[in-house]
Design an enzyme around this catalytic site. Structure first.
Site, short mmCIF file in Angstrom:
data_model
loop_
_atom_site.label_atom_id
_atom_site.label_comp_id
_atom_site.label_asym_id
_atom_site.label_seq_id
_atom_site.Cartn_x
_atom_site.Cartn_y
_atom_site.Cartn_z
CB ALA A 1 5.28 -5.60 2.91
CB SER A 2 1.42 -1.36 4.23
OG SER A 2 0.49 -2.18 4.90
CB VAL A 3 2.13 1.69 0.04
CG1 VAL A 3 2.88 2.83 -0.63
CG2 VAL A 3 1.36 0.86 -0.99
NE ARG B 1 8.44 -2.12 2.53
CZ ARG B 1 7.93 -2.32 1.31
NH1 ARG B 1 8.71 -2.22 0.24
NH2 ARG B 1 6.65 -2.63 1.16
#
Length: 406
Positions: free
Chosen positions: A70-72, A37
């Protein structure tokens, strides 16, 4: 902090944290432990990249919500579990973001699968393309395009996933999904959003699971409306078909309040969002109320969650969910109720309490949501509560009407 072993440790710690919240298929866990990530968030300290938080990658100059983020990670994992992609699947993603989700999908479908991701924003699409190239996922297609039209040139897809919020299910996406395929969308109705997992049977999409979530809305769908009350310090967020009239409600908070309490209690950390979901299966008057600090200071009763609580609105009246501490039950010290304003305020508050009472015995029950083409006639629809969006007709139902059990 760029030492590879340290970054790997941070990534694995985050995955372990997510596994404490969600049960994940082995393929999803493997992808989360494999894809970096931090490489999709250049310039961000890896210690921050591997926290369970969203990260904004492009601000919105015209509003409070980001254009892209950027999502959880736990939400990403939950939705990938819902999608249940398999090796060899062809997957379409709406909302490229950082490219991280597309990389995870590529790991899951493997070398015999295909992943196509689309984004309407040129900067976001470029960011995703560059990140995927840097991390070895050059084979993932990145297309700069309106996600509402999908990518028909590469259809059909076994799996389609949206990583932006949808108010309606576009007919184009339903048509590009293969028979028996799965579609996972963060879908918004009646003021709340759920990540809904659908499967396709003919022209019908039927849910087999849904989870609470929140996403940046997709550009191009504007079916939700906002009514401002009390000089703009109280706001109602409702669907276009609900016909809430701001003029009728102009003096609603000048009326006396009516409070009704249910004999229902919750623990301090116990979720009660299922109540809102349940009401959508029986009421066309349910929407979201947002009460600001200024309104609270003026004496408007505090909703259970000031920025987002369920409200019933009818004519010149409304009622919404409230809570108070009640030590009669040490394990569940919070009592639920409703406050009503306006000429029908008492009736609406009592209706809210009836819904609370019906929800309580089976608090984790999830309804079935079915999506039919917008041209469908009433006789095409199954039993349940139906309402219309622009491209679809929605039917939501529980196996048993809870009001019959109450």
């Amino acid at each position: 902090m760029n030492d590879a072993s340290t970054v790997d440790e941070l990534r694995n710690q985050l995955v372990d944290e997510i596994l404490g919240q969600h049960s994940l298929p082995p393929a999803v866990e493997h992808a989360l432990r494999t894809v970096r990530r931090d490489a999709h968030l250049p310039g961000l300290d890896p210690a921050d990249a591997y926290t369970n938080n969203a990260v904004t990658i492009k601000e919105n100059p015209d509003g409070p919500l980001a254009l892209s983020c950027a999502s959880v990670p736990s939400t990403v994992a939950m939705m990938l579990a819902q999608l249940d992609a398999q090796p060899g699947d062809h997957v379409l993603e709406i909302g490229a973001g950082t490219g991280y989700n597309a990389a995870l999908l590529s790991e899951i479908v493997g070398p015999t699968g295909e992943v196509t991701t689309v984004d309407i924003d040129a900067d976001v699409a470029l960011h995703a393309r560059q990140a995927l190239n840097r991390t070895g996922y050059e084979h993932v297609r990145v297309i700069e395009r309106d996600g509402l039209v999908g990518a028909p040139e590469h259809a059909p897809y076994n799996r389609i996933i949206g990583t932006v919020g949808f108010w309606d299910v576009p007919a184009a996406l339903r048509q590009q999904l293969a028979e028996g395929g799965r579609l996972v969308l963060p879908l918004r109705w009646r003021g709340q959003t759920r990540s809904v997992a659908f499967h396709r049977r003919g022209e019908t999409l039927t849910s087999d699971g849904m989870e609470l979530c929140g996403f940046v809305p997709i550009i191009g769908q504007d079916g939700e409306r906002i009514v401002e009350l009390a000089d703009g310090i109280v706001r109602l967020h409702h669907d276009q078909d609900q016909g809430i009239d701001s003029e009728q409600l102009a003096e609603v908070f000048a009326s006396p309040e009516t409070i009704e309490w249910a004999d229902v209690r919750v623990g301090r950390q116990e979720p009660f969002d299922g109540l809102w979901l349940r009401i959508t299966a029986f009421e066309d008057t349910i929407c979201r109320i947002e009460v600001t600090k200024q309104a609270l200071a003026r004496g408007v009763r505090r909703p259970v969650i000031p920025v987002r609580s369920p409200a019933l609105v009818e004519g010149d009246s409304l009622a919404y969910l409230i809570a108070e501490r009640d030590d009669a039950d040490a394990e569940r010290p919070v009592r639920l109720g409703a406050v009503g304003y306006g000429s029908y305020g008492t009736e609406l508050a009592r209706r809210m309490v009836a819904h609370i009472t019906a929800w309580s015995p089976d608090r984790t029950a999830v309804p079935r949501l079915s999506i039919y083409p917008g041209k469908s006639s009433d006789r095409d629809l199954p039993a349940g509560h139906s309402f219309d969006k622009r491209e679809s007709r929605v039917v939501i139902s529980y196996e048993e009407d809870p009001r019959r059990r109450a």
